[in-house]
Design an enzyme around this catalytic site. Structure first.
Site, PDB file in Angstrom:
ATOM      1  N   LYS A 145       1.532   0.994  -1.612  1.00 38.49           N
ATOM      2  CA  LYS A 145       2.351   1.007  -0.468  1.00 38.49           C
ATOM      3  C   LYS A 145       1.788   1.546   0.652  1.00 38.49           C
ATOM      4  CE  LYS A 145       6.100   3.201  -0.159  1.00 38.49           C
ATOM      5  NZ  LYS A 145       7.429   3.562  -0.396  1.00 38.49           N
ATOM      6  N   ASP A 163       9.003  -1.068   0.760  1.00 32.34           N
ATOM      7  CA  ASP A 163       9.944   0.200   0.555  1.00 32.34           C
ATOM      8  C   ASP A 163      11.388  -0.031   0.333  1.00 32.34           C
ATOM      9  OD1 ASP A 163      10.882  -0.439   3.146  1.00 32.34           O
ATOM     10  OD2 ASP A 163      10.271   1.440   4.183  1.00 32.34           O
TER      11      ASP A 163
END
Length: 237
Positions: A145, A163
């Site tokens: 991420k 997220d």
């Protein structure tokens, strides 16, 4: 803090496209219209993290794990006046760095990772941030991420970092049924029209952060409410 504007922002390297889910022409049109409206509303979205170089962006993203952008910006506003390069961060040392980021969750672990990655950047990359996914993800404190955020923001690779906001919005808008962040990322990369790929990440985060919030989504203020299959679930909420 003035944001770093990379020269490659306008010509990002194309990422491999995944085979899109089987969407009907009507569904494809719906998805395209969702992103078209986001584009008209915020043509050039950017991260809300403050940064002035690839290194300060990387550090800010690492610090933002399980923390708000607001809290990170407050800490880095002071930190970056003292140390904004790998060399200066190393001079602070772990204890010195911890003092600046103590207001951020998991600051001890993050301080260790930032010190380690600063050392690696100096020893292996001449102090520069590598803009290849494999190299980035090999750095301490940098997962998929974090790498996606950095690569996308700097125009190195179209990427959608998933997220909690992106995960929630993707499901509510019917863009993915994935059960994990990786599955949602795969679906979003497949269904998002290519011309919007470099900006989709930011639009979905901003939409989840300010409009399609977790408990009481602001459907009355939503610019894609009429295109949302979940709207009826929240009317009157």
């Amino acid at each position: 803090m003035v944001a770093f504007m990379p020269p490659s922002k306008k010509t990002p390297v194309k990422a491999p496209r995944l085979s899109p889910p089987r969407l009907s022409p009507k569904e494809r049109a719906r998805v395209a219209e969702i992103f078209a409206r986001f584009a008209r509303h915020v043509p050039e979205p950017r991260t809300e993290l403050s940064y002035a170089s690839p290194f300060t962006l990387l550090v800010a993203v690492v610090l933002s794990a399980q923390a708000t952008d607001v809290s990170v910006n407050k800490a880095t506003e002071v930190l970056y006046k003292v140390a904004d390069t790998p060399e200066k961060i190393l001079k602070l040392g772990e204890a010195g760095l911890s003092k600046y980021i103590a207001s951020i969750g998991l600051y001890n672990t993050k301080a260790k990772n930032v010190i380690k990655l600063a050392r690696i950047l100096l020893e292996q990359y001449g102090g520069q941030v590598p803009l290849q996914r494999e190299a980035l993800q090999a750095l301490p404190g940098v997962g998929r991420k974090t790498a996606s955020v950095v690569l996308n923001e700097l125009g190195a690779e179209p990427a959608i970092a998933v997220d909690t906001h992106v995960f929630r919005v993707a499901h509510r808008l019917g863009l993915s049924k994935g059960k994990t962040p990786d599955e949602v990322e795969r679906d979003l990369m497949a269904v998002t029209p290519e011309r919007y790929l470099t900006r989709a990440h930011h639009w979905l985060i901003l939409h989840g952060r300010y409009t399609c919030v977790a408990r009481k989504p602001k459907c009355a203020q939503c610019l894609v409410a009429d295109l949302c299959p979940s709207r009826e679930l929240f009317l009157g909420a």
